[in-house]
Design a protein around this motif. Sequence first.
Motif, PDB file in Angstrom:
ATOM      1  N   TYR A 193      28.878  57.902  64.993  1.00  0.00           N
ATOM      2  CA  TYR A 193      28.302  57.562  65.534  1.00  0.00           C
ATOM      3  C   TYR A 193      28.710  56.391  64.997  1.00  0.00           C
ATOM      4  CZ  TYR A 193      25.980  61.678  64.540  1.00  0.00           C
ATOM      5  OH  TYR A 193      25.271  63.706  65.589  1.00  0.00           O
ATOM      6  N   GLN A 224      25.555  52.228  65.143  1.00  0.00           N
ATOM      7  CA  GLN A 224      23.890  51.690  64.588  1.00  0.00           C
ATOM      8  C   GLN A 224      24.083  50.755  64.551  1.00  0.00           C
ATOM      9  OE1 GLN A 224      22.077  53.103  60.285  1.00  0.00           O
ATOM     10  NE2 GLN A 224      19.421  52.669  61.559  1.00  0.00           N
ATOM     11  N   LYS A 272      18.903  49.415  65.287  1.00  0.00           N
ATOM     12  CA  LYS A 272      18.211  50.486  66.437  1.00  0.00           C
ATOM     13  C   LYS A 272      18.322  51.388  65.011  1.00  0.00           C
ATOM     14  CE  LYS A 272      19.366  48.125  70.992  1.00  0.00           C
ATOM     15  NZ  LYS A 272      20.007  48.037  71.919  1.00  0.00           N
ATOM     16  N   GLN A 273      18.325  52.731  65.886  1.00  0.00           N
ATOM     17  CA  GLN A 273      18.521  53.791  65.309  1.00  0.00           C
ATOM     18  C   GLN A 273      19.922  54.217  65.690  1.00  0.00           C
ATOM     19  OE1 GLN A 273      15.502  56.229  67.219  1.00  0.00           O
ATOM     20  NE2 GLN A 273      14.140  56.996  65.693  1.00  0.00           N
ATOM     21  N   ARG A 274      20.481  55.285  64.659  1.00  0.00           N
ATOM     22  CA  ARG A 274      21.458  55.082  64.508  1.00  0.00           C
ATOM     23  C   ARG A 274      21.467  56.665  65.604  1.00  0.00           C
ATOM     24  NH1 ARG A 274      24.439  57.220  58.985  1.00  0.00           N
ATOM     25  NH2 ARG A 274      24.151  55.379  58.413  1.00  0.00           N
ATOM     26  N   GLU A 275      23.055  56.629  66.681  1.00  0.00           N
ATOM     27  CA  GLU A 275      23.236  57.094  67.875  1.00  0.00           C
ATOM     28  C   GLU A 275      24.182  57.963  67.941  1.00  0.00           C
ATOM     29  OE1 GLU A 275      22.370  55.278  71.300  1.00  0.00           O
ATOM     30  OE2 GLU A 275      24.441  53.886  71.302  1.00  0.00           O
ATOM     31  N   TRP A 293      29.338  62.713  56.055  1.00  0.00           N
ATOM     32  CA  TRP A 293      29.388  60.635  56.200  1.00  0.00           C
ATOM     33  C   TRP A 293      30.347  59.915  55.241  1.00  0.00           C
ATOM     34  CZ3 TRP A 293      26.509  59.877  61.448  1.00  0.00           C
ATOM     35  CH2 TRP A 293      25.159  60.233  61.548  1.00  0.00           C
TER      36      TRP A 293
END
Length: 116
Positions: free
Chosen positions: A37, A39, A43-46, A106
């Motif tokens: 992922y 980030q 911005k949002q984590r993608e 994570w």
Amino acid sequence: QVQLVESGGGLVQAGGSLRLSCAASGSTGSIVATGWYRQAPGKQRELVARISRGLSLDYLDSVKGRFTISRDNAKNTVYLQMNGLKPEDTAVYYCNALDLQKHIYWGQGTQVTVSS
């Protein structure tokens, strides 16, 4: 429990390449999928890329053809090869793992900065 440690981030010029590594330890036999992922600030984590135990692959549309996720089972390590990097790829990249009990793990994150 699974522990994840990322490495390989850094500063690179646009068009360059980096390879990120995610080394897993602990109950690695319980992992069913590992993903990367990212980030960016504000911005949002993608999800960037994901590889499952059965080797199915998923990629964010904007990285298809440029990034490749792979796995070395002997080393319990997942890699993200990033080619053709763009300034918009700049972000903190996180390794993520999902185990059989649906626990999510994570890593600490590694910074990737692409200069124009």
